[in-house]
Design a protein around this motif. Structure first.
Motif, PDB file in Angstrom:
ATOM      1  N   ASP A  20       0.825  -1.213   0.000  1.00 36.60           N
ATOM      2  CA  ASP A  20       0.000   0.000   0.000  1.00 36.60           C
ATOM      3  C   ASP A  20       0.856   1.260   0.000  1.00 36.60           C
ATOM      4  N   LEU A  21       2.015   1.206   0.629  1.00 36.90           N
ATOM      5  CA  LEU A  21       2.898   2.363   0.687  1.00 36.90           C
ATOM      6  C   LEU A  21       3.682   2.562  -0.608  1.00 36.90           C
ATOM      7  N   VAL A  22       4.051   1.460  -1.238  1.00 42.58           N
ATOM      8  CA  VAL A  22       4.879   1.533  -2.449  1.00 42.58           C
ATOM      9  C   VAL A  22       4.021   1.728  -3.698  1.00 42.58           C
ATOM     10  N   PHE A  23       2.811   1.158  -3.695  1.00 38.46           N
ATOM     11  CA  PHE A  23       1.895   1.274  -4.841  1.00 38.46           C
ATOM     12  C   PHE A  23       0.570   1.874  -4.379  1.00 38.46           C
ATOM     13  N   PRO A  24       0.550   3.097  -3.858  1.00 44.60           N
ATOM     14  CA  PRO A  24      -0.689   3.659  -3.314  1.00 44.60           C
ATOM     15  C   PRO A  24      -1.758   3.864  -4.376  1.00 44.60           C
ATOM     16  N   GLY A  25      -2.946   3.304  -4.109  1.00 43.99           N
ATOM     17  CA  GLY A  25      -4.078   3.520  -4.988  1.00 43.99           C
ATOM     18  C   GLY A  25      -3.998   2.841  -6.340  1.00 43.99           C
ATOM     19  N   GLN A  26      -3.054   1.928  -6.532  1.00 44.69           N
ATOM     20  CA  GLN A  26      -2.880   1.281  -7.834  1.00 44.69           C
ATOM     21  C   GLN A  26      -3.506  -0.112  -7.795  1.00 44.69           C
ATOM     22  N   ALA A  27      -4.818  -0.144  -7.954  1.00 50.58           N
ATOM     23  CA  ALA A  27      -5.570  -1.391  -7.836  1.00 50.58           C
ATOM     24  C   ALA A  27      -5.249  -2.383  -8.949  1.00 50.58           C
ATOM     25  N   ASP A  28      -4.672  -1.904 -10.058  1.00 51.47           N
ATOM     26  CA  ASP A  28      -4.393  -2.787 -11.177  1.00 51.47           C
ATOM     27  C   ASP A  28      -3.062  -3.516 -11.029  1.00 51.47           C
ATOM     28  N   VAL A  29      -2.313  -3.213  -9.969  1.00 53.16           N
ATOM     29  CA  VAL A  29      -1.007  -3.845  -9.742  1.00 53.16           C
ATOM     30  C   VAL A  29      -1.187  -5.010  -8.780  1.00 53.16           C
ATOM     31  N   GLN A  30      -0.589  -6.144  -9.106  1.00 51.18           N
ATOM     32  CA  GLN A  30      -0.663  -7.320  -8.244  1.00 51.18           C
ATOM     33  C   GLN A  30       0.274  -7.172  -7.052  1.00 51.18           C
ATOM     34  N   ILE A  31      -0.116  -7.748  -5.910  1.00 53.09           N
ATOM     35  CA  ILE A  31       0.674  -7.587  -4.698  1.00 53.09           C
ATOM     36  C   ILE A  31       2.072  -8.191  -4.837  1.00 53.09           C
ATOM     37  N   GLU A  32       2.222  -9.162  -5.752  1.00 49.55           N
ATOM     38  CA  GLU A  32       3.539  -9.779  -5.953  1.00 49.55           C
ATOM     39  C   GLU A  32       4.565  -8.784  -6.488  1.00 49.55           C
TER      40      GLU A  32
END
Length: 224
Positions: free
Chosen positions: A179-191
């Protein structure tokens, strides 16, 4: 005490501003999620009161971006979303406390005062342990230094390193880091956080700090 009140409801905003100013606090207000981060950085508040349902940008997105930018101000979420799941999501994103609407003004003030006291103790601890293995994060600029030299890192690696430096030697959950590195980027996978961690680990090679993967838990920085 300076408060930043991020609330789009004009009546609620006016009531809270008047209440805290009567108690001697300085209150800065913002009613738009798109402007909230800039107002946060400019005002340097002691505590942020954050509504979740904001126009332009959701409150959780504002919070995630603030934490990724290195803003460690205590945050108390004020929202009509009162389910346990909402509270957990808010706390995992970086909130320090959660008060569902409607609430009692005296309880709100007590919680704000508690956050101020806690922040005072945390600041003293951070001052004594602000450097870890030669790494230091500047609280004003957000830059990270290694043995006094600024590290030239891509934004995502920098965000990850700042998050880990906030808790050296302690595990930070993979979901929180994402959440801190990819804030608000729902299209990015957690991996995707694994790729960022891999790159940061290589950049730390040769230093006294090691980025460790804890399977099922997250990541931590430890000394060699």
């Amino acid at each position: 005490m300076k408060l930043l009140l991020i609330e789009d409801d004009a009546a609620m905003q006016a009531t809270l501003q008047r209440s805290f100013e009567r108690r001697g606090a300085q209150v800065v207000t913002c009613g738009d999620g798109r402007r909230a981060l800039d107002r946060w950085q400019a005002s340097q508040p002691d505590v942020v009161l954050l509504d979740l349902s904001l126009p332009g940008l959701d409150g959780l997105q504002v919070l995630a971006q603030a934490r990724a930018a290195g803003l460690a101000t205590p945050v108390l979420i004020l929202t009509a979303r009162g389910t346990v799941g909402d509270r957990i999501l808010g706390l995992n994103t970086g909130a320090d406390d959660y008060l569902p609407k409607p609430f009692d003004l005296d309880e709100l003030e007590a919680r704000v005062q508690a956050l101020v006291r806690r922040q005072g103790g945390a600041a003293a601890a951070a001052e004594s342990a602000r450097e870890f293995c030669g790494l230091r994060c500047d609280p004003d600029s957000g830059a990270v230094y290694l043995h006094g030299q600024a590290m030239d890192l891509p934004p995502r690696e920098l965000a990850l390193l700042r998050a880990l430096l906030a808790r050296p030697g302690q595990a930070v959950a993979k979901e929180r880091l994402f959440d801190l590195v990819f804030p608000g980027q729902a299209d990015v996978q957690i991996e995707a956080i694994e790729v960022v961690a891999y790159r940061l680990r290589k950049r730390l090679a040769g230093s006294q700090a090691v980025l460790v993967t804890l399977r099922g838990l997250g990541y931590l920085l430890k000394s060699t």
